[in-house]
Write an enzyme that holds these catalytic residues in place. Structure first.
Site, PDB file in Angstrom:
ATOM      1  N   ASP A 364       0.819  -1.204   0.000  1.00 44.86           N
ATOM      2  CA  ASP A 364       0.000   0.000   0.000  1.00 44.86           C
ATOM      3  C   ASP A 364       0.860   1.263   0.000  1.00 44.86           C
ATOM      4  O   ASP A 364       1.893   1.331   0.666  1.00 44.86           O
ATOM      5  CB  ASP A 364      -0.912  -0.017   1.237  1.00 44.86           C
ATOM      6  N   GLU A 393       1.606  -0.252  -4.866  1.00 45.62           N
ATOM      7  CA  GLU A 393       0.630   0.756  -5.270  1.00 45.62           C
ATOM      8  C   GLU A 393       1.413   2.050  -5.488  1.00 45.62           C
ATOM      9  O   GLU A 393       1.600   2.831  -4.564  1.00 45.62           O
ATOM     10  CB  GLU A 393      -0.454   0.937  -4.195  1.00 45.62           C
TER      11      GLU A 393
END
Length: 639
Positions: A364, A393
């Site tokens: 993330d 990400e």
């Protein structure tokens, strides 16, 4: 507060955060312009290495930049190869001022270069670049006047002690970007709280959009037969740690499983059963930040002598500290320049791999950490399992995305998602615009990290919502997604036609919870035709390796009629071979005949999949033509 540029006024910050957290993935134009303009007064190293992924024994060029208002007389690169933090006692290489460029935003920019000698395989090289305003002979024996800072991601806004100034890379043997299992994967993204409860039939009660809805690991286990029949080969689980919110992106303990989800035995049973069915398991992992209620952060707020104090960056202790995008105090950001913080994160990842059989990580907010951290994370996880994968990400510009090669195995492909959504959902790109994008983008990232594609996810409006619930648009987009090189991801429920009632920007209607509705388990509410279409796509991706590995070449493009075709082929020549697969699209509202340039009349072309009416393959005086119905796509294999 840290030294942050004037870019962060309220209006500009809001725009930046909207873009960074909800797609399309590129930084918005004001942030890009600010990043370029700030070079004028900065000593910058934006992780520019030549080559991007060094192989054993290969020397590595390291490039840095100074602007007109950051004039330096000399600079030196300090590096280590034993994992130590580089300082002025480390090995050195002098930086050479090679040339000067001019930039419309920043003015004149001096380009500096150092060459690090070739290193053995698997070496982790860590380095810093120091600069001095004086050219005195003994300058290099003194502490630098300035350290070169990272200018990518969110970090270009910071200066001084709050900037990233340590960089890193690993030396690898030449190898494919992904291990074989990942190259062949079809990934299914599961948002755990909303996927399936342990109760018979899944969800049995309504709950407010921001509440915990009760999805469990046992519920996912019960769904494995469905997922196996669908054909997916890899599960991506949203975060599993105890947290204050249902999405669990702010953990209170990186070494525990949220009891609401189940137990450690439940996770082990899930990974074992998934592996037995031929599925790998990815864990959504959050190295960027944690909950403000995490014990380590609470200790740091209470005592500046706490062991975890340097895990965080306090601007004014105890209540002003770096946090997620500088607007979410509930999510305190890690300072992974702290070795203890780094160890806490990486050792947690190793635990989930070693003890629970996790096969890789979706990482993330990857722009929230330095390349130095990612190089160390990837090296440590690969030492436990050489075929583990790390997928970031990365919400940044394509030039920054490309620099993650060798630091992460892959990135979530936000630029491609944007293109697919504009072309097939919104319809405001023509097929010509899309093909021009693909040609440039695929070439630009040919030496970048591996790519993982998606049409929608938990932070974005669902594709069908954008397409005004037109399933023909979703089918064309999915057909395109599955016939491009990037590893495809299916967001839970997309395959059965899940949509949403309101835009995620409408906070009064639940915001992003709109895209995170409970998975529908009542089969009477499924779109079974769409589900069969997805099963066929997954089957084709598995049965025709050319869809994963072949060269892509356009064979038809008519912007006026909005018709388009390309072939995934085994050859680089003008004639196609048996087993080549053609992807054909009619993004218009009337039936169209689509000629396939180079298709031989001596071969037959068998329709594999169609999103609408059965295509008609015709032999004409000019070659092969395929007649497609309005708003439809098809796959044909040459035989």
């Amino acid at each position: 507060m840290p030294e942050i540029t004037d870019l962060n006024n309220d209006m500009q910050t809001s725009a930046i955060l909207d873009e960074q957290t909800s797609a399309p993935g590129d930084l918005p134009l004001p942030a890009i312009q600010a990043r370029l303009k700030l070079q004028r007064g900065q000593f910058r190293h934006d992780n520019i290495l030549v080559p991007v992924i060094p192989v054993p024994g290969q020397s590595i060029e390291i490039w840095a930049t100074t602007g007109m208002d950051a004039t330096l007389a000399c600079a030196t690169l300090f590096y280590t190869t034993d994992g130590r933090q580089p300082d002025t006692s480390a090995m050195t290489v002098a930086m050479e001022r090679v040339h000067t460029d001019w930039d419309v935003q920043a003015g004149y920019l001096a380009r500096w270069r150092a060459i690090i000698p070739g290193q053995p395989a698997h070496t982790l090289v860590r380095y810093r670049i120091g600069g001095w305003s004086s050219s005195m002979p003994d300058a290099r024996s003194q502490t630098p006047d300035v350290w070169a800072q990272d200018g990518q991601g969110f970090w270009f806004r910071y200066t001084g002690d709050h900037a990233i100034t340590t960089f890193g890379f690993t030396v690898d043997e030449p190898a494919p970007l992904f291990p074989t299992w990942a190259q062949e994967a079809v990934v299914y993204q599961i948002f755990l709280d909303r996927y399936r409860t342990s109760a018979p039939g899944g969800f049995t009660r309504d709950a407010s959009q921001r509440a915990f809805h009760g999805g469990t690991l046992q519920g996912v286990r019960e769904a494995l037969p469905y997922l196996s029949e669908l054909g997916v080969t890899c599960l991506w689980l949203s975060p599993i740690h105890p947290a204050d919110t249902y999405d669990r992106y702010g953990a209170t303990d990186f070494y525990a499983i949220d009891p609401r989800l189940g137990t450690s035995d439940d996770l082990k049973a899930l990974t074992e059963q998934a592996h037995a069915l031929g599925m790998r398991v990815l864990l959504d992992f959050v190295p960027s930040h944690l909950s403000m209620n995490h014990a380590a952060f609470r200790a740091a707020q209470q005592d500046q002598n706490a062991p975890s104090f340097d895990w965080f960056t306090f601007y004014e202790w105890p209540h002003r500290y770096r946090n997620f995008l500088e607007v979410v105090p509930a999510l305190a950001s890690f300072n992974t320049a702290s070795q203890a913080a780094r160890d806490y994160i990486i050792n947690a990842a190793l635990l989930w791999m070693h003890d629970y059989g996790i096969d890789g990580f979706r990482l993330d907010h990857a722009i929230g950490q330095s390349m130095d951290f990612w190089a160390a994370f990837r090296k440590a996880t690969r030492e436990v399992a050489p075929d583990v994968i790390s997928i970031g990400e990365v919400t940044d510009t394509p030039d920054s995305i490309a620099r993650y090669a060798g630091k992460l195995d892959g990135i979530l492909d936000f630029p491609l998602a944007t293109a697919l959504r504009h072309t097939f959902a919104l319809g405001d790109w023509t097929v010509q615009t899309f093909e021009h994008f693909l040609q440039a983008y695929e070439q630009f990232l040919s030496h970048g990290p591996g790519r993982v594609s998606f049409l929608d996810n938990h932070d974005m409006n669902r594709f069908l919502f954008l397409a005004r619930n037109d399933r023909s648009r979703l089918k064309m987009a999915a057909l395109c997604q599955f016939t491009l090189e990037a590893i495809p991801v299916v967001y839970y429920g997309t395959e059965i036609g899940m949509s949403q009632a309101a835009d995620i920007d409408n906070m009064t209607d639940g915001g992003d919870a709109q895209a995170r509705a409970d998975m529908i388990w009542d089969q009477e509410r499924w779109d079974h035709d769409l589900l069969a279409f997805y099963r066929a796509l997954i089957w084709a991706r598995s049965d025709y390796p050319v869809l994963r590995q072949g060269k892509r070449q356009m064979v038809h493009l008519d912007a006026a009629r909005n018709t388009y075709a390309y072939v995934r082929t085994h050859t680089t020549g003008p004639e196609w071979m048996k087993g080549d697969v053609f992807a054909i699209f009619n993004v218009s509202k009337q039936q169209q005949g689509i000629p396939l340039a180079g298709a031989s009349t001596s071969m037959s072309y068998l329709p594999l999949i169609t999103s609408g009416e059965q295509p008609q393959v015709q032999v004409t005086a000019d070659g092969i033509q395929v007649v497609l119905g309005a708003m439809s796509g098809a796959l044909l294999v040459a035989q």
